[in-house]
Design an enzyme around this catalytic site. Structure first.
Site, PDB file in Angstrom:
ATOM      1  N   CYS A  14      20.071  95.522 -36.659  1.00 41.19           N
ATOM      2  CA  CYS A  14      21.168  96.145 -35.538  1.00 41.19           C
ATOM      3  C   CYS A  14      21.197  97.594 -35.687  1.00 41.19           C
ATOM      4  O   CYS A  14      21.748  98.085 -34.597  1.00 41.19           O
ATOM      5  CB  CYS A  14      22.579  95.579 -36.412  1.00 41.19           C
ATOM      6  SG  CYS A  14      22.894  95.833 -37.858  1.00 41.19           S
ATOM      7  N   HIS A 104      27.074  95.293 -39.552  1.00 38.55           N
ATOM      8  CA  HIS A 104      26.733  95.483 -38.147  1.00 38.55           C
ATOM      9  C   HIS A 104      27.175  96.830 -37.632  1.00 38.55           C
ATOM     10  O   HIS A 104      28.288  97.418 -37.847  1.00 38.55           O
ATOM     11  CB  HIS A 104      27.298  94.455 -37.456  1.00 38.55           C
ATOM     12  CG  HIS A 104      27.121  94.044 -35.912  1.00 38.55           C
ATOM     13  ND1 HIS A 104      25.668  93.990 -35.411  1.00 38.55           N
ATOM     14  CD2 HIS A 104      27.921  94.403 -34.889  1.00 38.55           C
ATOM     15  CE1 HIS A 104      25.786  94.007 -34.180  1.00 38.55           C
ATOM     16  NE2 HIS A 104      27.030  94.140 -33.730  1.00 38.55           N
ATOM     17  N   ASN A 119      26.939  96.310 -27.409  1.00 37.64           N
ATOM     18  CA  ASN A 119      26.530  95.666 -28.556  1.00 37.64           C
ATOM     19  C   ASN A 119      25.601  94.429 -28.331  1.00 37.64           C
ATOM     20  O   ASN A 119      25.386  93.800 -27.545  1.00 37.64           O
ATOM     21  CB  ASN A 119      27.957  94.716 -28.789  1.00 37.64           C
ATOM     22  CG  ASN A 119      28.012  93.873 -30.257  1.00 37.64           C
ATOM     23  OD1 ASN A 119      26.997  93.805 -30.857  1.00 37.64           O
ATOM     24  ND2 ASN A 119      29.229  93.796 -30.659  1.00 37.64           N
TER      25      ASN A 119
END
EC number: 3.4.19.12
Length: 335
Positions: A14, A104, A119
């Site tokens: 991420c 994240h 995202n």
């Protein structure tokens, strides 16, 4: 939105997705980020600890991202820090944000004149209006996210240049990748179930509602036709029976005057019969066998039969016909 660079989540990369989506290109790989992480010295780790950050993973990722952005002349400022809040800057006047919750990380960036949520857990970029941006950031903070403002000049990109000239509209919001996979799996299961049903029905499928209504209407129509045929057969049987009875009556009944006997003529015939009967009894000696009265009784029945009106005989014929037809129907029903 095809011109917008958007890396989707792969494994636990991420941080890489967050940086590449921010810079709008494949600028960092896992190897490069790992090299930056190893360059962190103990002094930098101590400064992070002094800042009140307690999670080792959090400190490591934050420092890696900060060091990676320094290459481009960019720095991170905590959005809800007292230093930044004193500046009273409206979020829509910034260029980008990096958001973090646990392990994240993702980017929210302005491209052209519009804001997008990049995202990596989404199936694509999500358009965010100017009026919704502040509410979106406040909601993230309530959910426990740490938000950082990216300060400095971001590198030029194709999407930013294109969206300076046009504005985009988004009809459907992107879904979470897990949500999309679950939906695709459900669709595959439903398709498999449908194929099994069609196969069980030899590919003919099931009758829909309109076809079922048509089948019921045809069945009712056939019942009505059968009922009408039965009634027609019954009427023909009664008619034929009446015709046959009338012919038999005409052949067996003697014609006297061409007209039917009236009640007065019948009364006179009865009186004549009784007078004849009395005369025979007076002429016969005592002990004579009484065979004639029986014969005379038969004659009386014949006279009465002659005197029977055609209407009575017609009614009797109809009654006999109805009984015969009912008997035939019962016999066919038992078969």
């Amino acid at each position: 939105m095809e011109s917008i660079f958007h890396e989707k989540q792969e494994g636990s990369l991420c941080a890489q997705h967050c940086l590449n989506n921010l810079l709008q290109g494949e600028y960092f790989s896992p190897v490069e980020l790992s090299s930056i992480a190893h360059q962190l010295d103990e002094e930098e780790r101590m400064r992070m600890a002094e800042g009140g950050v307690t999670s080792e993973d959090y400190r490591t990722f934050l420092q890696v991202i900060s060091n990676a952005l320094k290459v481009w002349g960019l720095e991170l400022i905590l959005f809800n820090s007292p230093e930044y809040q004193r500046l009273r800057i409206d979020p829509i006047n910034e260029r980008s944000f990096i958001c973090n919750y646990k392990e994240h990380w993702f980017t929210v960036r302005k491209l052209g004149k519009q804001w997008f949520n990049l995202n990596s857990l989404l199936t694509g970029p999500e358009l965010i209006s100017d009026t919704y941006l502040a509410l979106f950031l406040a909601q993230l903070q309530q959910e426990g996210y740490s938000i950082f403002v990216v300060k400095g000049d971001l590198p030029d990109c194709e999407a930013d240049q294109l969206l300076q000239m046009i504005r985009v509209q988004q009809m459907h919001r992107p879904k979470l990748i897990g949500e999309e996979l679950a939906q695709l799996k459900e669709q595959r299961v439903q398709k498999t179930d449908l194929e099994r049903v069609l196969e069980a029905n030899d590919g003919s499928g099931m009758l829909d509602e309109d076809e079922e209504d048509l089948q019921r209407a045809l069945a009712l129509s056939r019942q009505e036709i059968d009922l009408e045929d039965e009634e027609a057969d019954l009427r023909r049987a009664i008619q034929l029976s009446m015709q046959g009875t009338s012919r038999n009556i005409c052949q067996d009944t003697p014609q006297t005057s061409g007209t039917h006997l009236t009640s007065e003529e019948l009364r006179k015939r009865r009186e004549a019969y009784f007078e004849k009967q009395q005369q025979q009894q007076q002429q016969d000696p005592p002990g004579h066998p009484c065979g004639k009265p029986n014969t005379s009784s038969g004659a009386l029945d014949s006279d009465l039969g002659d005197a029977m009106s055609e209407e009575d005989m017609l009614q009797a014929a109809v009654t006999m016909s109805l009984e015969t037809v009912r008997s035939n129907f019962k016999t066919e029903g038992k078969k």
